[in-house]
Motif scaffolding. Sequence first.
Motif, PDB file in Angstrom:
ATOM      1  N   VAL A   1     -20.509  29.194 -49.967  1.00 52.38           N
ATOM      2  CA  VAL A   1     -19.900  28.029 -50.616  1.00 52.38           C
ATOM      3  C   VAL A   1     -18.289  28.422 -50.385  1.00 52.38           C
ATOM      4  O   VAL A   1     -17.597  29.808 -50.641  1.00 52.38           O
ATOM      5  N   PHE A   2     -17.518  27.494 -50.156  1.00 53.66           N
ATOM      6  CA  PHE A   2     -15.930  27.615 -49.874  1.00 53.66           C
ATOM      7  C   PHE A   2     -15.692  26.715 -50.988  1.00 53.66           C
ATOM      8  O   PHE A   2     -15.623  25.331 -51.309  1.00 53.66           O
ATOM      9  N   LEU A   3     -14.720  27.189 -52.164  1.00 52.46           N
ATOM     10  CA  LEU A   3     -13.568  26.271 -52.895  1.00 52.46           C
ATOM     11  C   LEU A   3     -12.220  26.499 -52.891  1.00 52.46           C
ATOM     12  O   LEU A   3     -11.584  27.372 -51.944  1.00 52.46           O
ATOM     13  N   ARG A   4     -11.816  24.704 -52.824  1.00 48.65           N
ATOM     14  CA  ARG A   4     -10.803  24.734 -52.018  1.00 48.65           C
ATOM     15  C   ARG A   4      -9.630  24.338 -52.976  1.00 48.65           C
ATOM     16  O   ARG A   4     -10.538  23.750 -54.042  1.00 48.65           O
ATOM     17  N   ASP A   5      -8.681  24.569 -53.319  1.00 48.07           N
ATOM     18  CA  ASP A   5      -7.467  23.970 -53.713  1.00 48.07           C
ATOM     19  C   ASP A   5      -7.082  22.686 -53.108  1.00 48.07           C
ATOM     20  O   ASP A   5      -7.474  22.244 -52.947  1.00 48.07           O
ATOM     21  N   ALA A   6      -5.662  22.113 -54.401  1.00 50.83           N
ATOM     22  CA  ALA A   6      -5.380  20.959 -54.127  1.00 50.83           C
ATOM     23  C   ALA A   6      -4.623  20.715 -52.651  1.00 50.83           C
ATOM     24  O   ALA A   6      -4.549  20.327 -51.936  1.00 50.83           O
TER      25      ALA A   6
ATOM     26  N   LEU B   1     -10.966  33.434 -49.870  1.00 52.16           N
ATOM     27  CA  LEU B   1     -11.909  34.071 -49.859  1.00 52.16           C
ATOM     28  C   LEU B   1     -12.133  35.187 -51.343  1.00 52.16           C
ATOM     29  O   LEU B   1     -11.553  35.466 -52.180  1.00 52.16           O
ATOM     30  N   GLN B   2     -13.612  35.867 -51.063  1.00 53.60           N
ATOM     31  CA  GLN B   2     -13.464  36.819 -51.199  1.00 53.60           C
ATOM     32  C   GLN B   2     -13.699  37.902 -50.370  1.00 53.60           C
ATOM     33  O   GLN B   2     -14.666  38.773 -49.493  1.00 53.60           O
TER      34      GLN B   2
ATOM     35  N   TRP C   1      -6.475  33.146 -51.361  1.00 47.88           N
ATOM     36  CA  TRP C   1      -6.265  31.848 -50.921  1.00 47.88           C
ATOM     37  C   TRP C   1      -5.910  31.566 -49.365  1.00 47.88           C
ATOM     38  O   TRP C   1      -5.014  32.963 -49.238  1.00 47.88           O
ATOM     39  N   ILE C   2      -6.392  30.993 -48.768  1.00 48.46           N
ATOM     40  CA  ILE C   2      -5.854  30.994 -47.837  1.00 48.46           C
ATOM     41  C   ILE C   2      -6.203  29.509 -47.020  1.00 48.46           C
ATOM     42  O   ILE C   2      -7.173  29.353 -47.565  1.00 48.46           O
TER      43      ILE C   2
ATOM     44  N   ASN D   1     -17.037  34.306 -47.354  1.00 48.19           N
ATOM     45  CA  ASN D   1     -16.122  32.809 -48.337  1.00 48.19           C
ATOM     46  C   ASN D   1     -16.172  33.387 -49.732  1.00 48.19           C
ATOM     47  O   ASN D   1     -17.120  34.121 -49.978  1.00 48.19           O
ATOM     48  N   THR D   2     -15.845  32.003 -50.394  1.00 49.29           N
ATOM     49  CA  THR D   2     -16.239  32.127 -51.926  1.00 49.29           C
ATOM     50  C   THR D   2     -16.647  32.856 -52.831  1.00 49.29           C
ATOM     51  O   THR D   2     -16.731  33.932 -53.563  1.00 49.29           O
ATOM     52  N   CYS D   3     -18.263  32.624 -52.244  1.00 49.33           N
ATOM     53  CA  CYS D   3     -19.416  32.938 -52.546  1.00 49.33           C
ATOM     54  C   CYS D   3     -20.639  32.699 -51.502  1.00 49.33           C
ATOM     55  O   CYS D   3     -20.882  31.624 -51.232  1.00 49.33           O
TER      56      CYS D   3
END
Length: 183
Positions: free
Chosen positions: A45-50, A56-57, A151-152, A72-74
């Motif tokens: 899973v990737f979470l994106r911001d605006a 990243l974790q 964040w990247i 990636n996020t999870c």
Amino acid sequence: MTLSVSSVREGHLVELVDADGVAVGSATVADAHTAPGQLHRAFSVFLRDADGRVLLQQRAPVKTRFPLRWANTCCGHPLPGEPVTVGAARRLVEEIGIADIPLTEVGVYAYYAEDPATGRVEYEYDHVLVGDLPSHVRASPDPDEVADLRWIDVPALLTDLENDPRSYAPWLHGVTQRLSDGH
């Protein structure tokens, strides 16, 4: 004796699949990740911001596969027969402390990787999912799962992956490519 979250999770079942992603059985997480490995369904899973950056974790030091590498996020595994998005939503809560984010699949990345530090393997049919994180939602990562977050933007991540691949989980380049191809 208290078992760690990672130890308990090693006994969970994963769905074994063939090269086309068709379910062919099940195995424990531990068995599926013991060399030579068994191909099984997973998700990243990737979470994106605006601004389009991805979260990243850094994997916790107690992880049995690729500890302290950036990923990636999870990620995780759906239970046998469970929809990938349902398993991914569960792991987002468990790892990152974030709930109720709609996820969209953007591709699949099948790969095999051996962890030289632990001797464990990843042999996964990996569904790549993306979700948009509202600005008011904050992560609350589980320290047994996550050492750090950052964040990247995707172009910078792809450059970092080329320049310093050993700092990252071996699947991250492939799943990031699916993300950039799909969105």
